[in-house]
Design an enzyme around this catalytic site. Structure first.
Site, PDB file in Angstrom:
ATOM      1  N   ASP A   1     117.881  60.521 -28.870  1.00 17.94           N
ATOM      2  CA  ASP A   1     118.296  61.902 -28.636  1.00 17.94           C
ATOM      3  C   ASP A   1     118.783  62.560 -29.922  1.00 17.94           C
ATOM      4  O   ASP A   1     119.391  61.919 -30.778  1.00 17.94           O
ATOM      5  CB  ASP A   1     119.425  61.903 -27.598  1.00 17.94           C
ATOM      6  CG  ASP A   1     119.948  63.286 -27.304  1.00 17.94           C
ATOM      7  OD1 ASP A   1     119.168  64.114 -26.816  1.00 17.94           O
ATOM      8  OD2 ASP A   1     121.143  63.541 -27.570  1.00 17.94           O
TER       9      ASP A   1
ATOM     10  N   GLU B   1     113.396  62.590 -30.423  1.00 19.72           N
ATOM     11  CA  GLU B   1     113.516  64.012 -30.120  1.00 19.72           C
ATOM     12  C   GLU B   1     113.953  64.681 -31.425  1.00 19.72           C
ATOM     13  O   GLU B   1     115.138  64.697 -31.756  1.00 19.72           O
ATOM     14  CB  GLU B   1     114.541  64.267 -29.015  1.00 19.72           C
ATOM     15  CG  GLU B   1     114.595  65.738 -28.625  1.00 19.72           C
ATOM     16  CD  GLU B   1     115.975  66.203 -28.162  1.00 19.72           C
ATOM     17  OE1 GLU B   1     116.044  67.266 -27.532  1.00 19.72           O
ATOM     18  OE2 GLU B   1     116.964  65.516 -28.446  1.00 19.72           O
TER      19      GLU B   1
END
Length: 733
Positions: free
Chosen positions: A412, A465
């Site tokens: 993330d 990401e």
């Protein structure tokens, strides 16, 4: 205490007082058995005892309390063999093994590697481990707190009394440990840490704890994670192929807490074992190849969706204990489905029981908020340049892959890690040693993490990401890349969703948003994400983002999904979007399964199922997802018509596939489409089909291409393009 007493040779009155009030920095030097000449003297601290007896194999010894410090007992043992203590007070009694009679558990090599920051499997040493030590069952506790003056384990088993189980410091490694007999599975505990200046910290959860209480409670829980009998060898042997660049990868992204709820049981979320049946069966039926879970590491706040974890090594207890999470993973593997976890090494919350100022200093985080504070999330940033912290993070990645057979990690907020000035104004960040904005320590950590996990665990994948154009995210470390297997294509997602959200009459002016992604589509190994972030914070649902009346909105969405599945890149779709949930996602509820049963929604659901089937069945649609020679434009410039057409190719022997999209509400009959081969092209999928909720306008099962050049192709065929549709043609002969 009288000077002539033998005990005075090994225990001063001052040392006894410090033991009694829990301020002695080295209780193992005082408590337990001590050999003095030919005698073995035992010193015990038991604040609850009025009388204390040591039971030995050759008899019992009544231990005497010190006159000045009556909670400290002593006595001479008949031999140096094992003993057990028996306490008495106010009409009750209890017995226990003395934790201060046991030697260390951690070996010298473990201690050295921890101190060096190179212990790749940190969880095998730190944390709470249910073991048998020197013939006695109990739990070994170990924690890294190098700047602490003292560390105690506190829990239900010692009335949360920090005087009772002060730990042993292990040299310069910064590790503290203690073996506590009779403590086992399910025991609640925390660490009581006295900082270097003598300040007692808030009670801390275990950074390497394997379990935790149900939030909002914050204690760690002893969990025995050993001994799970895996039966997924067939999957493990073949998963490298399932995760590879030339494999069909279609990911169903799930927030397990809100996928489905048990209304007959107070509206609770599914357990891991219930998800092992219901969720896995659903994903298998829908044809997805992988499930990606929003973070399942323990986190205190439901509203963070798991992205602010406190217990990196603990599967959240919201759905059950660790072995039951393994049941879910194994059930997925039995169905041929991979499991990907969202993983958060970019920041951590400042909750008092967490990592913040863990030992009274900025240990895991930077001391300077210009390096150690995230303004976007009000969280703290790891000190990636500290070897022990980097080791803690990398070891955690290995932990999920090895202990839980997880098949991949999606990292993330990578952009927030890569740049020191991420979301900061001038003067709010510190340049790197070269004066630049790149976070060199974070880059090194990600490279090392990827190199280690790919080197240590066969067949896994990692995905980033990463929302900027940082170069080489999915390129090997030895060529200067970050080493990820895949990168989320955030630019493609933003451009295409902006385009398809516009009224069709305006799309001709934004044609480039659907084609620009092909300028860089093969610069990385891309995943095309339509994730949870696209259906929250007022953005609405995927259906709600579409323009027009209800029928047009469904047609727009179906056409977009056809475009997405035909486009180069692996696929990711957030739960609920597969049946066009009408509402924006809320973590507090569940998906609108009632809507899924309605005809128009069920049609979209069937479309996604068929797109997944088509994607897996046709190598041309997946083998070269990440290679430029697998894609060729047929028509990229029909802006006025809002038509896009391209060819997908696989290996030399794989039949090509043509994808044609019409993003206007105008039917285009006999639209002559250039094709690379003459012959029959089967209409493999048409998003306007009646079974999907469309009007059954199309090509009667296929078209015949003749040797009439068009669009730079040697052959062509007249194709009917229904309004707001994607048509996929597969060459037959």
């Amino acid at each position: 205490m009288k000077a002539e007493e033998p005990i005075a040779k090994i225990l001063s009155a001052e040392a006894a007082r410090r033991i009694a009030d829990g301020t002695h920095d080295d209780p193992f030097a005082v408590l337990g058995p001590h050999r003095v000449g030919t005698a073995t003297w035992l010193i015990v601290h038991d604040p609850g005892a009025e009388r204390l007896v040591a039971e030995t194999p050759t008899g019992t010894v009544e231990l005497k309390p010190l006159l000045q410090v009556p909670t400290v007992f002593h006595g001479a043992l008949p031999d140096a063999s094992a003993y057990r203590l028996h306490g008495y007070a106010k009409g009750r009694d209890w017995s226990y093994d003395d934790p201060y009679r046991f030697g260390p558990v951690i070996g010298e090599m473990d201690e050295y590697l921890i101190g060096e920051g190179t212990h790749r499997r940190l969880w095998t040493v730190l944390g709470a481990h249910v073991i048998t030590h020197e013939g006695v069952a109990g739990t070994h506790f170990a924690v890294w707190a190098p700047n602490a003056r003292r560390v105690s384990v506190v829990g239900d088993f010692n009335w949360w009394d920090g005087r009772r189980h002060v730990m042993r410091r292990r040299g310069a490694s910064g590790v503290w440990e203690i073996f506590i007999p009779d403590v086992g599975e399910g025991a609640r505990y925390k660490y009581r840490i006295v900082g270097p200046d003598g300040t007692v910290q808030p009670l801390k959860a275990d950074p390497v704890g394997f379990g935790a209480e149900h939030p909002p409670e914050t204690a760690s829980v002893v969990r025995d994670i050993s001994g799970y009998g895996w039966h997924d060898n067939p999957w493990m042997a073949e998963r490298a192929g399932r995760n590879s660049r030339n494999a069909p990868i279609s990911i169903y992204e799930v927030h397990l807490g809100s996928w489905k709820r048990r209304h007959e049981d107070g509206g609770r979320s599914l357990s891991y074992r219930e998800a092992a049946s219901e969720l896995v069966d659903y994903v298998f039926d829908m044809g997805f190849t992988h499930i990606e879970f929003l973070p399942l590491s323990e986190h205190p706040f439901d509203g963070s969706w798991g992205y602010q974890p406190v217990g990196l090594y603990a599967p959240t207890v919201r759905h059950g204990p660790p072995h039951e999470f393994r049941d879910l993973v194994e059930a997925a593997h039995e169905k041929g489905i991979g499991i990907v976890l969202d993983w958060v090494p970019g920041h951590f919350p400042a909750d008092a029981h967490g990592l913040a100022r863990f030992d009274g200093t900025a240990l895991y985080e930077h001391a300077d908020p210009r390096e150690g504070y995230h303004p976007d999330w009000n969280t703290l940033i790891y000190n990636y340049g500290r070897s022990e912290v980097a080791n803690y993070i990398i070891s955690n990645a290995l932990y999920w892959l090895e202990e839980y057979h997880v098949d991949g990690l999606r990292v993330d907020a990578v952009a927030s890690m890569l740049y020191r000035d991420y979301s900061r104004r001038e003067g709010e960040w510190i340049p790197n040693v070269h004066g630049g904005r790149e976070n060199l320590e974070a880059i090194a950590l990600l490279q090392r993490m990827n190199a280690i996990v790919y080197g240590e665990v066969d067949g896994i994948m990692t995905a980033a990401e990463e929302s900027t154009s940082f170069p080489g995210v999915s390129r090997p470390v030895d060529t200067g890349g970050l080493g990820f297997g895949y990168k989320w294509n955030m630019g493609w997602m933003n451009d295409t969703l902006d385009y398809v959200g516009r009224e069709p009459v305006h799309r001709r002016y934004h044609h480039h948003q659907m084609t620009f992604g092909l300028q860089y589509a093969f610069s990385e190994n891309f995943i095309l994400p339509v994730s949870h972030d696209e259906v929250v914070h007022g953005k609405g649902s995927m259906l709600g983002r579409m323009p027009g009346n209800e029928r047009d909105r469904f047609a727009n969405l179906r056409a977009y999904y056809g475009y997405m599945w035909g486009h180069p890149g692996k696929k990711l779709l957030f739960m609920g979007s597969e049946f066009a949930q009408p509402e924006e996602w809320s973590h507090d509820g569940e998906l609108n399964w009632d809507a899924a049963a309605r005809p128009a929604h069920a049609g979209v659901q069937r479309l996604i199922r068929d797109l997944n089937t088509l994607y897996r069945a046709h190598p041309a649609l997946h083998v070269k997802d990440c290679e430029s020679d697998g894609f060729e434009w047929i028509e990229a410039n029909a802006a006025v018509e809002s038509v896009f057409a391209w060819i997908r190719r696989g290996g030399p022997d794989d039949p090509p596939v043509a994808v044609i999209c019409n993003f206007t509400p105008v039917e285009r009959r006999d639209w002559r489409c250039g094709l690379p081969l003459p012959g029959r092209w089967r209409e493999a999928l048409n998003t306007d089909a009646g079974i999907y909720g469309g009007d059954n306008r199309g090509n009667m099962g296929g078209v015949i291409a003749t040797d009439l050049p068009m669009h730079g192709q040697p052959a062509s065929a007249p194709v009917t393009l229904p309004p707001l549709s994607t048509v996929i043609l597969a060459f037959e002969a």
